[in-house]
Motif scaffolding. Sequence first.
Motif, mmCIF file in Angstrom:
data_model
loop_
_atom_site.group_PDB
_atom_site.id
_atom_site.type_symbol
_atom_site.label_atom_id
_atom_site.label_comp_id
_atom_site.label_asym_id
_atom_site.label_seq_id
_atom_site.Cartn_x
_atom_site.Cartn_y
_atom_site.Cartn_z
ATOM 1 N N MET A 1 0.832 -1.197 0.000
ATOM 2 C CA MET A 1 0.000 0.000 0.000
ATOM 3 C C MET A 1 0.872 1.255 0.000
ATOM 4 S SD MET A 1 -2.816 1.178 2.842
ATOM 5 C CE MET A 1 -3.707 -0.376 2.653
ATOM 6 N N CYS A 2 0.741 2.048 -1.033
ATOM 7 C CA CYS A 2 1.441 3.329 -1.078
ATOM 8 C C CYS A 2 0.417 4.438 -0.846
ATOM 9 C CB CYS A 2 2.136 3.522 -2.424
ATOM 10 S SG CYS A 2 3.078 5.069 -2.501
ATOM 11 N N ASP A 3 0.205 4.771 0.417
ATOM 12 C CA ASP A 3 -0.772 5.796 0.771
ATOM 13 C C ASP A 3 -0.049 7.029 1.315
ATOM 14 O OD1 ASP A 3 0.187 4.875 3.150
ATOM 15 O OD2 ASP A 3 -1.745 4.198 3.943
ATOM 16 N N GLN A 4 -0.796 7.915 1.932
ATOM 17 C CA GLN A 4 -0.202 9.135 2.465
ATOM 18 C C GLN A 4 0.828 8.843 3.544
ATOM 19 O OE1 GLN A 4 -3.797 11.248 3.551
ATOM 20 N NE2 GLN A 4 -3.619 12.575 1.762
ATOM 21 N N VAL A 5 0.573 7.827 4.355
ATOM 22 C CA VAL A 5 1.528 7.495 5.412
ATOM 23 C C VAL A 5 2.876 7.107 4.812
ATOM 24 C CG1 VAL A 5 2.051 5.881 7.282
ATOM 25 C CG2 VAL A 5 -0.252 6.833 7.060
ATOM 26 N N MET A 6 2.839 6.311 3.754
ATOM 27 C CA MET A 6 4.082 5.924 3.069
ATOM 28 C C MET A 6 4.813 7.165 2.545
ATOM 29 S SD MET A 6 6.201 3.625 1.664
ATOM 30 C CE MET A 6 5.566 2.020 1.127
ATOM 31 N N GLU A 7 4.083 8.045 1.846
ATOM 32 C CA GLU A 7 4.722 9.229 1.265
ATOM 33 C C GLU A 7 5.208 10.184 2.341
ATOM 34 O OE1 GLU A 7 1.915 10.846 -1.467
ATOM 35 O OE2 GLU A 7 2.147 9.226 -2.921
ATOM 36 N N TYR A 8 4.385 10.375 3.404
ATOM 37 C CA TYR A 8 4.805 11.271 4.495
ATOM 38 C C TYR A 8 6.055 10.735 5.187
ATOM 39 C CZ TYR A 8 0.112 13.383 4.319
ATOM 40 O OH TYR A 8 -1.040 14.011 3.953
ATOM 41 N N SER A 9 6.126 9.413 5.334
ATOM 42 C CA SER A 9 7.267 8.821 6.037
ATOM 43 C C SER A 9 8.572 9.094 5.283
ATOM 44 C CB SER A 9 7.059 7.318 6.215
ATOM 45 O OG SER A 9 5.910 7.066 7.011
ATOM 46 N N TRP A 10 8.547 8.914 3.965
ATOM 47 C CA TRP A 10 9.743 9.218 3.172
ATOM 48 C C TRP A 10 10.030 10.719 3.198
ATOM 49 C CZ3 TRP A 10 13.399 6.049 1.752
ATOM 50 C CH2 TRP A 10 13.121 4.705 1.537
ATOM 51 N N SER A 11 8.961 11.525 3.165
ATOM 52 C CA SER A 11 9.143 12.976 3.238
ATOM 53 C C SER A 11 9.787 13.380 4.566
ATOM 54 C CB SER A 11 7.789 13.675 3.077
ATOM 55 O OG SER A 11 7.916 15.065 3.217
ATOM 56 N N ALA A 12 9.318 12.766 5.665
ATOM 57 C CA ALA A 12 9.884 13.060 6.978
ATOM 58 C C ALA A 12 11.353 12.645 7.050
ATOM 59 C CB ALA A 12 9.080 12.343 8.063
ATOM 60 N N LEU A 13 11.681 11.501 6.455
ATOM 61 C CA LEU A 13 13.078 11.072 6.414
ATOM 62 C C LEU A 13 13.925 12.032 5.583
ATOM 63 C CD1 LEU A 13 12.617 7.212 6.002
ATOM 64 C CD2 LEU A 13 13.564 8.395 7.993
ATOM 65 N N TRP A 14 13.360 12.551 4.512
ATOM 66 C CA TRP A 14 14.060 13.551 3.706
ATOM 67 C C TRP A 14 14.402 14.772 4.563
ATOM 68 C CZ3 TRP A 14 11.662 15.671 -1.514
ATOM 69 C CH2 TRP A 14 12.599 16.529 -2.144
ATOM 70 N N ASN A 15 13.427 15.220 5.348
ATOM 71 C CA ASN A 15 13.652 16.412 6.182
ATOM 72 C C ASN A 15 14.649 16.163 7.308
ATOM 73 O OD1 ASN A 15 12.081 18.711 5.251
ATOM 74 N ND2 ASN A 15 10.290 17.415 5.579
ATOM 75 N N ILE A 16 14.508 15.042 7.979
ATOM 76 C CA ILE A 16 15.336 14.840 9.170
ATOM 77 C C ILE A 16 16.786 14.491 8.828
ATOM 78 C CG2 ILE A 16 15.007 12.355 9.550
ATOM 79 C CD1 ILE A 16 14.643 13.033 12.527
ATOM 80 N N THR A 17 17.040 14.062 7.579
ATOM 81 C CA THR A 17 18.424 13.763 7.180
ATOM 82 C C THR A 17 19.120 14.962 6.558
ATOM 83 O OG1 THR A 17 17.587 12.918 5.062
ATOM 84 C CG2 THR A 17 17.997 11.299 6.815
ATOM 85 N N ASP A 18 18.397 16.072 6.405
ATOM 86 C CA ASP A 18 18.973 17.256 5.781
ATOM 87 C C ASP A 18 20.114 17.812 6.638
ATOM 88 O OD1 ASP A 18 19.355 19.380 4.059
ATOM 89 O OD2 ASP A 18 17.810 20.610 4.996
ATOM 90 N N GLU A 19 21.342 17.721 6.129
ATOM 91 C CA GLU A 19 22.536 18.238 6.800
ATOM 92 C C GLU A 19 22.729 17.651 8.199
ATOM 93 O OE1 GLU A 19 23.194 22.505 6.434
ATOM 94 O OE2 GLU A 19 21.644 22.581 4.885
ATOM 95 N N THR A 20 22.301 16.414 8.390
ATOM 96 C CA THR A 20 22.514 15.710 9.661
ATOM 97 C C THR A 20 23.119 14.336 9.369
ATOM 98 O OG1 THR A 20 20.196 14.998 9.547
ATOM 99 C CG2 THR A 20 20.681 16.873 10.958
ATOM 100 N N PRO A 21 24.437 14.249 9.325
ATOM 101 C CA PRO A 21 25.111 12.994 8.968
ATOM 102 C C PRO A 21 24.723 11.810 9.846
ATOM 103 C CG PRO A 21 26.667 14.813 8.921
ATOM 104 C CD PRO A 21 25.399 15.356 9.498
ATOM 105 N N ASP A 22 24.515 12.054 11.146
ATOM 106 C CA ASP A 22 24.166 10.942 12.036
ATOM 107 C C ASP A 22 22.855 10.290 11.624
ATOM 108 O OD1 ASP A 22 26.437 11.361 13.455
ATOM 109 O OD2 ASP A 22 25.474 12.334 15.167
ATOM 110 N N ASN A 23 21.889 11.105 11.238
ATOM 111 C CA ASN A 23 20.602 10.555 10.816
ATOM 112 C C ASN A 23 20.715 9.847 9.473
ATOM 113 O OD1 ASN A 23 19.396 11.520 13.131
ATOM 114 N ND2 ASN A 23 18.600 13.380 12.179
ATOM 115 N N CYS A 24 21.572 10.373 8.595
ATOM 116 C CA CYS A 24 21.824 9.688 7.313
ATOM 117 C C CYS A 24 22.449 8.323 7.549
ATOM 118 C CB CYS A 24 22.748 10.537 6.438
ATOM 119 S SG CYS A 24 22.010 12.081 5.868
#
Length: 842
Positions: A615-638
């Motif tokens: 299932m590719c729903d909003q939760v799936m897309e939001y989760s990848w979006s959230a990972l995109w945001n939290i890894t921005d310029e944060t090597p530990d999270n990457c």
Amino acid sequence: MLIPCKYARSHNYSTILRDPLRQRSKEDHFQDSPYLSLSLCLPPDPLPPNALLSLSPAPPRLACHSACLRRRGVAMALDSPDSLMTLSIEYCLRNLEGTLCYLLDNETLRLHPDVFLPSEICDKLVNAYMELVHADHNFELHQSFFLLFSDPRSTRLTRVQLREDTVLDQDLEAIGSQDLIELHLTNCEKLTSKSLQTLGSFRHTLVSLSLFGCSNLFYEEENPGGYENDDRLVNPSRQVLVKDFTFQGFSRLRLLNLGRLAEGVDVETLLRPLSSLTSLDLSGIKLCKATFLTQWKDRLSSLVLYNMDLSEEHIQTIAELIQLRHLDISRDRLLSYYKFKVTRKVLSIIVQSLVNLVSLDISGHVMLENCAVPQIEEAMGRPSMEPSKSSICPLQALKRPLQFLGLFDTTLCNQTHIPAYKVTGAKNEDQILNAIEAYTEYRPEIASRAINHLFDIARIQHCSQLLRALQLVIAALRCHKYDKSIQVTGSAALFYLTNTEYRAEQSVKLRRQVIQVVLNGMESYQEVTVQRNCCLTLCNFTIPDELEFQYRRVNELLLSILNQSRQDDSIQRIAVHLCNALVCQVDNDHKEAVGKMGFVTTMLKLIQKKLVDKMCDQVMEYSWSALWNITDETPDNCDMFLNYSGMKLFLECLKEFPDKQELHRNMLGLLGNVAEVRCLRPQLLTPQFITVFSNLLDSKADGIEVSYNACGVLSHIMFDGPQAWTMEEPLREQVMDRMWAAIQSWDVTSKRNINYRSFEPILRLLPQELAPVSQHWATWALYNLISVYPEKYCPLLKKEGGIVLLQKVLELGKSRQETKEMARMVVDQCSNFREDHMDTTR
């Protein structure tokens, strides 16, 4: 509909597209909005609470509840700062060892020997301590706190309010030497008969006493001396009623609240020694005979008999209490076992006999006879409080309007002419707010229904007394953290009272109070509807700015919701959206802290579950979006993303959902962040990953976004030079050729769904000769952004030294001509841009 994106960084998350007013089936009644029906909000087992009384000429319950609001910190002047006394008291309570106390034997608090605290300070310390214990999740409960007030030579207590099950027998015993004038114990269910002995120590000084809801206070163990034999308790003890306690010796006691007294206690015997009572509350107590009340007929000014099964005999007794100024014979209309009806005759007896009456509550009663004037005979003109014009016939006998009249859950509240200054009911906003104010502290089952009416006003009509409404709902939620009905209706009302329509009327201080009670509700009541309503209410705030003062706490609560094994789909969707919004515009320290809380792993678990469900729903897309945001310029999270099989999930999602454009954009954006970390790039340098990135260069999904992000990932990899390229296939030159072709296919005027807070990752690709294609990608990215959004990005580029670096590109011999031309256009455009003073930190 909610809006997902990494570029959540560019969206205002205080405005979310949703349609909470649409028609719903029963199954989706609560789906995207806290839309309630009365039947869903009512508690299954209403309790019979009540209000403390006051000697004030104002209606007692309203006067008392105003005091309750003040105790709960809902200040009337919402924008005024806290007093120095309030700030000092709270600071001392949060730092007892550093201010007033020291630790004896590393566990027991003791006052410093040179400290003396008068009653004005001691009362505030104890009462503020109780508020912090119940309202602040970070506040530490001190087992020995009340021992600080054990010696009246160094501390003086006079007026104390204690509540709920944090209060124990030893706490009351610790202050047993104090000369208390006022002691209010509310729902202290852990107090036992041992505390009756402690109460006796206050008998010479107590003027006001409330034992509301202290249901175990009159129970003791019948056989405390039972012993064990062969792993079996012989003659085990059981709880029996205390038989020998009375209020003998309480000669100064004037106000007494025994609401919800344990069933079976002989109230007449208990109260007989009290000769000076002026105010008595017997809510929820069964009294077959009430004639003993006449012993105070010349003194009693206030009598509360809420949820008492009345009879004609009770009414006759009440009619003899000629000094009564406040009478409450209201009831909860949902309790079906009451047979007594308030008829026109009964109401006439009360009004004509009690000539001093200023406050009357008959809420919840079904009128057997019609007490209202026929509509054809009703006085003409505007609504009037003149008794002679009263639409309620028996009240025409009043000499003056009542200060307070309780008509909630009766049809009489709908009448035109009601002779009272304050009326509770459901006819209009004023009546509803009066009901919430009057019934919140001791009658949550009634207050929840009143809040439900307020919810309807805020949702369908317009709330004209916004500040008062918010104060009252906040007070109700603070007072009843564990009451499902209050939490459901209150959180739903807050959703509508804090939306955009009302925002201009709300101060920062008030909105912070709303956030705190919403988080308290999420923390204290793990129930689907409450959690959904609370999450939706948080969406009304500017995120992350307005939540930053509770940043860690709100993230922990949201992650806790997402990690629950059984999840409601709508809560999951809203919670992921909030998580995404919370990490999209904060500094890297915040992102790293949230990553350590388990943010990255939680999102990956959600993605894994959605993959299993295909299932590719909003939760799936939001989760990848959230990972995109939290890894921005944060090597530990990457690094965390890679270590917890993030790349495996990326490939599986790409394979399972080949046509999901937003999903591809979010995933590639995230991998762009990973590729910016030099030490992590070798993990991306595999034939499988490079082939996937290369193929995505040709993607037309979401305009240029997927192709652009794939090229960004490869640009950072190419930046490490040919020596880092250890693969035989695909060849580095072939991949670079495909990158050149992709960049040349893009429209430089393309509008973008992205928001850069910093150009630093792009700028580092400029002054180098190892990978001209990487340099060209970076130059193209800058030219596109400053061309389409000059007001935003020209100042940012200048601020970060981009012009100097672009001029170096012009000087490099290995830079391609088209790259140099584009670099020159960027420099020229920024030079010609007239810069306004603006904030470029976001």
